[in-house]
Design a protein around this motif. Structure first.
Motif, PDB file in Angstrom:
ATOM      1  N   ALA A  15       0.864  -1.134  -0.011  1.00 57.02           N
ATOM      2  CA  ALA A  15       0.150  -0.049  -0.002  1.00 57.02           C
ATOM      3  C   ALA A  15       1.079   1.229   0.034  1.00 57.02           C
ATOM      4  CB  ALA A  15      -0.909  -0.045   1.154  1.00 57.02           C
ATOM      5  N   VAL A  16       1.984   1.416   0.697  1.00 57.79           N
ATOM      6  CA  VAL A  16       2.862   2.430   0.762  1.00 57.79           C
ATOM      7  C   VAL A  16       3.366   2.735  -0.519  1.00 57.79           C
ATOM      8  CG1 VAL A  16       4.986   3.365   1.675  1.00 57.79           C
ATOM      9  CG2 VAL A  16       3.090   2.405   3.222  1.00 57.79           C
ATOM     10  N   VAL A  17       3.943   1.497  -0.960  1.00 57.39           N
ATOM     11  CA  VAL A  17       4.611   1.662  -2.406  1.00 57.39           C
ATOM     12  C   VAL A  17       3.608   2.000  -3.386  1.00 57.39           C
ATOM     13  CG1 VAL A  17       5.516   0.110  -4.333  1.00 57.39           C
ATOM     14  CG2 VAL A  17       6.356  -0.477  -2.256  1.00 57.39           C
ATOM     15  N   THR A  18       2.145   1.637  -3.347  1.00 57.48           N
ATOM     16  CA  THR A  18       1.251   2.117  -4.268  1.00 57.48           C
ATOM     17  C   THR A  18       0.982   3.712  -4.001  1.00 57.48           C
ATOM     18  OG1 THR A  18       0.178   0.008  -4.266  1.00 57.48           O
ATOM     19  CG2 THR A  18      -1.219   1.800  -4.813  1.00 57.48           C
ATOM     20  N   VAL A  19       0.970   4.166  -3.129  1.00 63.03           N
ATOM     21  CA  VAL A  19       0.759   5.645  -3.007  1.00 63.03           C
ATOM     22  C   VAL A  19       1.834   6.249  -3.311  1.00 63.03           C
ATOM     23  CG1 VAL A  19       0.736   7.402  -1.251  1.00 63.03           C
ATOM     24  CG2 VAL A  19      -0.788   5.338  -0.887  1.00 63.03           C
ATOM     25  N   ARG A  20       3.245   5.695  -3.048  1.00 65.08           N
ATOM     26  CA  ARG A  20       4.518   6.367  -3.730  1.00 65.08           C
ATOM     27  C   ARG A  20       4.686   6.425  -4.941  1.00 65.08           C
ATOM     28  NH1 ARG A  20       9.588   2.827  -2.169  1.00 65.08           N
ATOM     29  NH2 ARG A  20       8.765   2.162  -4.124  1.00 65.08           N
ATOM     30  N   GLU A  21       4.022   5.411  -5.765  1.00 63.79           N
ATOM     31  CA  GLU A  21       4.115   5.419  -7.098  1.00 63.79           C
ATOM     32  C   GLU A  21       3.068   6.300  -7.954  1.00 63.79           C
ATOM     33  OE1 GLU A  21       5.590   3.719 -10.896  1.00 63.79           O
ATOM     34  OE2 GLU A  21       6.526   4.033  -8.800  1.00 63.79           O
ATOM     35  N   LEU A  22       1.996   6.209  -7.222  1.00 64.73           N
ATOM     36  CA  LEU A  22       0.862   7.094  -7.699  1.00 64.73           C
ATOM     37  C   LEU A  22       0.860   8.565  -7.563  1.00 64.73           C
ATOM     38  CD1 LEU A  22      -2.142   4.649  -7.290  1.00 64.73           C
ATOM     39  CD2 LEU A  22      -0.671   4.735  -9.493  1.00 64.73           C
ATOM     40  N   TRP A  23       1.284   8.682  -6.330  1.00 66.62           N
ATOM     41  CA  TRP A  23       1.112  10.063  -5.932  1.00 66.62           C
ATOM     42  C   TRP A  23       2.389  10.639  -5.250  1.00 66.62           C
ATOM     43  CZ3 TRP A  23      -3.067   6.722  -4.284  1.00 66.62           C
ATOM     44  CH2 TRP A  23      -4.128   6.749  -5.066  1.00 66.62           C
ATOM     45  N   GLY A  24       3.796  10.051  -5.197  1.00 64.31           N
ATOM     46  CA  GLY A  24       5.041  10.694  -4.857  1.00 64.31           C
ATOM     47  C   GLY A  24       5.280  10.296  -3.430  1.00 64.31           C
ATOM     48  N   GLU A  25       6.524  10.788  -3.151  1.00 61.83           N
ATOM     49  CA  GLU A  25       7.227  10.527  -1.880  1.00 61.83           C
ATOM     50  C   GLU A  25       6.432  10.962  -0.633  1.00 61.83           C
ATOM     51  OE1 GLU A  25       9.503   8.461  -0.922  1.00 61.83           O
ATOM     52  OE2 GLU A  25      10.333   8.134  -2.956  1.00 61.83           O
ATOM     53  N   SER A  26       6.100  12.395  -0.815  1.00 65.18           N
ATOM     54  CA  SER A  26       5.620  13.086   0.061  1.00 65.18           C
ATOM     55  C   SER A  26       4.059  12.342   0.848  1.00 65.18           C
ATOM     56  CB  SER A  26       5.147  14.501  -0.096  1.00 65.18           C
ATOM     57  OG  SER A  26       4.569  15.374   0.982  1.00 65.18           O
ATOM     58  N   ALA A  27       3.328  12.184  -0.228  1.00 66.71           N
ATOM     59  CA  ALA A  27       2.150  11.378  -0.090  1.00 66.71           C
ATOM     60  C   ALA A  27       2.343   9.790   0.634  1.00 66.71           C
ATOM     61  CB  ALA A  27       1.370  11.071  -1.362  1.00 66.71           C
ATOM     62  N   SER A  28       3.546   9.339   0.179  1.00 58.30           N
ATOM     63  CA  SER A  28       3.597   8.096   0.941  1.00 58.30           C
ATOM     64  C   SER A  28       4.023   8.283   2.361  1.00 58.30           C
ATOM     65  CB  SER A  28       4.770   7.271  -0.041  1.00 58.30           C
ATOM     66  OG  SER A  28       6.158   7.795   0.271  1.00 58.30           O
ATOM     67  N   PHE A  29       4.793   9.331   2.627  1.00 53.45           N
ATOM     68  CA  PHE A  29       5.273   9.308   4.157  1.00 53.45           C
ATOM     69  C   PHE A  29       3.728   9.993   5.019  1.00 53.45           C
ATOM     70  CE2 PHE A  29       9.454  10.231   2.647  1.00 53.45           C
ATOM     71  CZ  PHE A  29      10.164   9.723   3.759  1.00 53.45           C
ATOM     72  N   ALA A  30       2.972  10.504   4.437  1.00 57.84           N
ATOM     73  CA  ALA A  30       1.797  11.055   5.119  1.00 57.84           C
ATOM     74  C   ALA A  30       0.892   9.730   5.171  1.00 57.84           C
ATOM     75  CB  ALA A  30       1.019  11.980   4.143  1.00 57.84           C
ATOM     76  N   GLU A  73     -12.304   9.739  -4.012  1.00 54.52           N
ATOM     77  CA  GLU A  73     -11.964   9.767  -5.476  1.00 54.52           C
ATOM     78  C   GLU A  73     -10.651   9.014  -6.094  1.00 54.52           C
ATOM     79  OE1 GLU A  73     -10.099  13.924  -3.675  1.00 54.52           O
ATOM     80  OE2 GLU A  73     -11.800  12.473  -3.537  1.00 54.52           O
ATOM     81  N   LYS A  74     -10.090   8.722  -5.261  1.00 52.00           N
ATOM     82  CA  LYS A  74      -8.758   8.110  -5.667  1.00 52.00           C
ATOM     83  C   LYS A  74      -8.614   6.742  -5.377  1.00 52.00           C
ATOM     84  CE  LYS A  74      -5.831  12.158  -5.120  1.00 52.00           C
ATOM     85  NZ  LYS A  74      -4.505  12.830  -4.446  1.00 52.00           N
ATOM     86  N   GLN A  75      -9.792   6.072  -4.409  1.00 46.91           N
ATOM     87  CA  GLN A  75      -9.594   4.772  -4.121  1.00 46.91           C
ATOM     88  C   GLN A  75      -9.787   3.694  -5.148  1.00 46.91           C
ATOM     89  OE1 GLN A  75     -12.600   4.152  -1.117  1.00 46.91           O
ATOM     90  NE2 GLN A  75     -11.637   5.529   0.407  1.00 46.91           N
ATOM     91  N   GLU A  76     -10.393   4.105  -6.371  1.00 49.20           N
ATOM     92  CA  GLU A  76     -10.364   2.976  -7.298  1.00 49.20           C
ATOM     93  C   GLU A  76      -9.042   2.853  -7.825  1.00 49.20           C
ATOM     94  OE1 GLU A  76     -12.751   2.232 -11.444  1.00 49.20           O
ATOM     95  OE2 GLU A  76     -13.435   3.732 -10.011  1.00 49.20           O
ATOM     96  N   ALA A  77      -8.371   3.842  -8.195  1.00 46.96           N
ATOM     97  CA  ALA A  77      -7.166   4.108  -8.825  1.00 46.96           C
ATOM     98  C   ALA A  77      -5.976   3.324  -7.736  1.00 46.96           C
ATOM     99  CB  ALA A  77      -6.584   5.229  -9.039  1.00 46.96           C
ATOM    100  N   PHE A  78      -6.180   3.421  -6.461  1.00 50.01           N
ATOM    101  CA  PHE A  78      -5.242   2.544  -5.485  1.00 50.01           C
ATOM    102  C   PHE A  78      -5.436   1.367  -5.252  1.00 50.01           C
ATOM    103  CE2 PHE A  78      -5.175   0.919  -1.134  1.00 50.01           C
ATOM    104  CZ  PHE A  78      -3.853   1.228  -0.861  1.00 50.01           C
ATOM    105  N   ALA A  79      -6.894   0.777  -5.606  1.00 48.48           N
ATOM    106  CA  ALA A  79      -7.196  -0.426  -5.460  1.00 48.48           C
ATOM    107  C   ALA A  79      -6.426  -1.259  -6.598  1.00 48.48           C
ATOM    108  CB  ALA A  79      -8.612  -0.667  -5.252  1.00 48.48           C
ATOM    109  N   ALA A  80      -6.863  -0.619  -7.965  1.00 50.52           N
ATOM    110  CA  ALA A  80      -6.404  -1.157  -8.998  1.00 50.52           C
ATOM    111  C   ALA A  80      -4.973  -1.317  -9.227  1.00 50.52           C
ATOM    112  CB  ALA A  80      -6.812  -0.532 -10.219  1.00 50.52           C
ATOM    113  N   PHE A  81      -4.258  -0.352  -8.823  1.00 51.08           N
ATOM    114  CA  PHE A  81      -2.787  -0.451  -8.767  1.00 51.08           C
ATOM    115  C   PHE A  81      -2.204  -1.506  -7.637  1.00 51.08           C
ATOM    116  CE2 PHE A  81       1.776   0.307  -8.206  1.00 51.08           C
ATOM    117  CZ  PHE A  81       2.096   0.799  -9.422  1.00 51.08           C
TER     118      PHE A  81
END
Length: 203
Positions: free
Chosen positions: A98-113, A142-150
């Protein structure tokens, strides 16, 4: 690989590692104070996979003792709600992915949060962050579908496994570890919980 223009600090963590939860305020303090001079990145380590640990009274007692030690050392809070569960699979891979997914989709700062949110959910609320439907709760609707797919893609698995291999290659086999890479590419890995004044920062 992009050229290294600034010294880099890589934080090698696992979302379900109690010492990493204790270390999270240190990471955030470093990012807040030094982001103009250093690049900060997360690497997930993969602490434990499915079936690696029995969920019994011995395990619970050991974890309770560790969590209390982390709380005393770091000042981070913990709940013992998790130990009320009769069954629990202490599989850290979904949270890592999940952390990797957030990092890949929305960047490092988002992954830390995001890491901070799921750590708090697990350690302060007893949430089961081994499940996708739970991990989605801390993603904007609004981002949950993209998150789950990735998250469920082969690419996410590959990136997670790459992080695991990268951590091992850097010698970061204890979580948390801090890996410093200077502008010449020289690398130093320091293992275990550290306070901010114990992490060497070049002025």
């Amino acid at each position: 690989m992009k050229p290294i223009n600034k010294n880099q600090y890589l934080f090698v963590i696992d979302p379900m590692c109690s010492w990493c939860h204790g270390f999270h305020p240190v990471m955030e303090a470093m990012r807040a104070e030094y982001s103009d001079r250093y690049d900060f990145s997360l690497v997930v380590g993969g602490l434990r996979t499915k079936g690696a640990m029995a969920w019994d009274e011995t395990t619970k007692a050991r974890l309770k003792a560790t969590w209390r030690q982390v709380a005393e050392t770091t000042g981070q809070r913990f709940t013992e709600k998790l130990f009320e569960r009769e069954r629990f699979e202490y599989d850290t891979y979904p949270a890592c992915k999940a952390v990797v997914t957030v990092r890949e989709l929305w960047g490092e700062s988002a992954s830390f949060a995001y890491l901070g949110r799921i750590q708090n959910a697990f350690y302060l609320e007893g949430a089961d962050i081994t499940m996708l439907q739970v991990l989605k709760r801390w993603i904007d609707p609004e981002k949950q579908e993209a998150f789950a797919a990735f998250f469920e893609s082969e690419r996410a698995e590959q990136l997670m496994q790459h992080d695991f291999s990268k951590a091992r290659a850097m010698g970061a086999n204890v979580f948390p570890s801090v890996v410093r890479i200077d502008s010449d590419g020289h690398m130093v890995c320091t293992k275990g919980f550290q306070r901010i004044d114990e992490i060497i920062i070049d002025n």
